[in-house]
Design a protein around this motif. Structure first.
Motif, PDB file in Angstrom:
ATOM      1  N   GLY A  49       6.112  -8.003   7.600  1.00  0.00           N
ATOM      2  CA  GLY A  49       5.730  -7.346   6.342  1.00  0.00           C
ATOM      3  C   GLY A  49       4.615  -6.335   6.470  1.00  0.00           C
ATOM      4  O   GLY A  49       3.771  -6.229   5.578  1.00  0.00           O
ATOM      5  N   THR A  50       4.635  -5.569   7.559  1.00  0.00           N
ATOM      6  CA  THR A  50       3.621  -4.518   7.701  1.00  0.00           C
ATOM      7  C   THR A  50       4.285  -3.244   8.205  1.00  0.00           C
ATOM      8  O   THR A  50       5.208  -3.295   9.016  1.00  0.00           O
ATOM      9  N   SER A  51       3.797  -2.117   7.697  1.00  0.00           N
ATOM     10  CA  SER A  51       4.438  -0.826   8.011  1.00  0.00           C
ATOM     11  C   SER A  51       4.105  -0.339   9.412  1.00  0.00           C
ATOM     12  O   SER A  51       4.701   0.615   9.904  1.00  0.00           O
ATOM     13  N   GLY A  52       3.144  -0.974  10.073  1.00  0.00           N
ATOM     14  CA  GLY A  52       2.786  -0.552  11.434  1.00  0.00           C
ATOM     15  C   GLY A  52       2.125   0.809  11.453  1.00  0.00           C
ATOM     16  O   GLY A  52       2.203   1.531  12.452  1.00  0.00           O
ATOM     17  N   PHE A  90       0.819  -1.228   0.000  1.00  0.00           N
ATOM     18  CA  PHE A  90       0.000   0.000   0.000  1.00  0.00           C
ATOM     19  C   PHE A  90       0.840   1.259   0.000  1.00  0.00           C
ATOM     20  O   PHE A  90       0.612   2.178  -0.777  1.00  0.00           O
ATOM     21  N   ARG A  91       1.833   1.314   0.915  1.00  0.00           N
ATOM     22  CA  ARG A  91       2.509   2.592   1.154  1.00  0.00           C
ATOM     23  C   ARG A  91       3.917   2.630   0.609  1.00  0.00           C
ATOM     24  O   ARG A  91       4.628   3.615   0.835  1.00  0.00           O
ATOM     25  N   ASP A  92       4.369   1.580  -0.062  1.00  0.00           N
ATOM     26  CA  ASP A  92       5.684   1.626  -0.704  1.00  0.00           C
ATOM     27  C   ASP A  92       5.596   2.546  -1.922  1.00  0.00           C
ATOM     28  O   ASP A  92       4.510   2.942  -2.342  1.00  0.00           O
TER      29      ASP A  92
END
Ligand code: BJW
Length: 237
Positions: A180-183, A25-27
Motif C-alpha cells: 500500500g505505498t506508491s514507492g 497522499f497521491r491518489d
C-alpha cells in the motif's frame, strides 16, 4: 513463494489504511490534491505558517478515533503472532502516522514517519502523547516553554526515524514485502532495492503497480483488505 519465509519485514504505506477511511497522499482524492506538501509537510512550511500546519494535523488527529483497523491490519497482526509461534519474526515498518496497526494487535512496529498521537518539543526534544489539538500557544510539559510544540511527524528534508533498526531487520529477513505505498518517497522507496542487493526476496501488495514495481520479484494487485489476508493465509498455511 515457496522458499522459507520465517523472518519477514513489511513496509506499509497509506494504501493499507485507505479502506479504513484514512486518506492516501497521491491518489486522485488524496491529501496532496487538497494541500501543497511544501505548506504543510516541510519545516519551512511550519516556520512560515504554524497555524496552518497545526490545523492540518489537528484535523487528521481528531478523525483517528472514528476509524477502525481493517482486514489488512488484522491479517498483519495475525501474521506476526503466527510467525512468532513457529520461531520466526516480523518487523513492521510503517510510513503511516495513524495507530491502526497497533489497534489491530501488531507489536513490533517502527513508525518511520512518526505518529499523529504524539507531539514533540522543538526546544528540548521531549516526545509526549498528544490526543488534543496543538497550537502555537501549547506549552511543553517537560521544559515548560511555550511555542515549541509540533506534531511528531517526519517532514520532507527531515531524517526518518528508526532507519538503523529497519535496515538491520531487512538484512536479516527472508522476505521483504511492500504494502500500500506508491514507492515515491525515499528512503522508504529504496528499501526494496536494498533488500534485493542483499539477496533478500522482495514482493509488493498494492492496488496497482507502484513506481518501483520493477524492483519486486513477485506482486499481488488489488485492495489491501483482499490481497493481504489472502497472502497471509498462504504464508501461515
Ligand atoms: C491501495 C489502496 C487500497 C490505495 N489497497 N493499496 C529526489 C530524489 C530522491 C529523493 C529525494 C529527492 N528530493 C528529495 C528527496 C527526499 C525526499 C523524497 O523522497 N522526496 C520525493 C517526493 C522525491 N524524502 C525526504 O525528504 C525524507 N527524508 C530524507 O530523505 O531524509 C534524508 C535527508 C535529510 C536531510 C537532508 C538530506 C537527506 C522524509 C520524507 C518524509 C515524508 N513525509 C510524509 C508526510 C509526513 C507524515 C504525514 O503527514 O502523514 O509522509 S509525505 C507522505 O508520503 C507521508 C507518507 O508516509 C509518504 C508515503 O506515501 P504513501 O504512503 O506511499 O502514500 P501514496 O499516496 O503515495 O500511495 C498510496 C498507495 O496506496 C498507492 O500506490 C495506491 O495505489 C495504494 N492504494 N488504495 C491497497 N485500498
Amino acid at each position: 513463494m515457496t522458499a522459507k519465509t520465517e523472518n519477514i519485514v513489511i513496509l506499509t504505506g497509506s494504501g493499507v489504511s485507505a479502506e479504513s477511511g484514512v486518506a492516501t497522499f497521491r491518489d486522485k482524492d488524496g491529501i496532496w490534491a487538497k494541500y501543497d506538501y511544501r505548506d504543510v509537510a516541510t519545516p519551512e512550511g511550519f516556520a512560515a505558517n504554524p497555524d496552518l500546519v497545526h490545523s492540518f494535523y489537528n484535523d487528521r488527529r481528531r478523525k483517528l478515533p472514528s476509524v477502525e483497523p481493517n482486514a489488512a491490519h488484522i491479517a498483519l497482526a495475525e501474521l506476526e503472532a503466527g510467525l512468532a509461534a513457529r520461531g520466526g519474526g516480523l518487523t513492521l515498518v510503517t510510513q503511516n502516522v495513524d495507530d491502526l496497526h497497533e489497534r489491530a494487535g501488531s507489536k513490533n512496529i517502527l513508525h518511520m514517519h512518526g505518529e499523529l498521537g504524539k507531539a514533540t518539543c522543538a526546544r528540548c526534544g521531549a516526545v509526549c502523547d498528544c490526543v488534543e489539538d496543538l497550537s502555537v500557544d501549547h506549552g511543553c510539559s517537560v521544559c515548560r516553554q511555550n511555542g515549541g510544540m509540533r506534531p511528531y511527524v517526519v517532514w520532507f528534508g527531515e531524517m526518518p526515524r528508526f532507519m538503523d533498526e529497519a535496515m538491520d531487520a531487512i538484512l536479516r529477513a527472508d522476505l521483504f514485502v511492500s504494502i500500500g505505498t506508491s514507492g515515491s518517497v525515499y528512503p522508504a522507496a529504496g528499501f526494496a532495492g536494498e533488500a534485493r542487493a542483499a539477496g533478500v526476496r522482495a514482493m509488493e501488495l498494492n492496488l496497482e503497480p507502484s513506481e518501483n514495481a520493477y524492483v519486486f520479484e513477485d506482486s499481488r494487485y488489488g485492495p489491501a483488505t483482499k490481497v493481504v489476508p489472502d497472502w497471509v493465509r498462504e504464508i501461515l498455511g
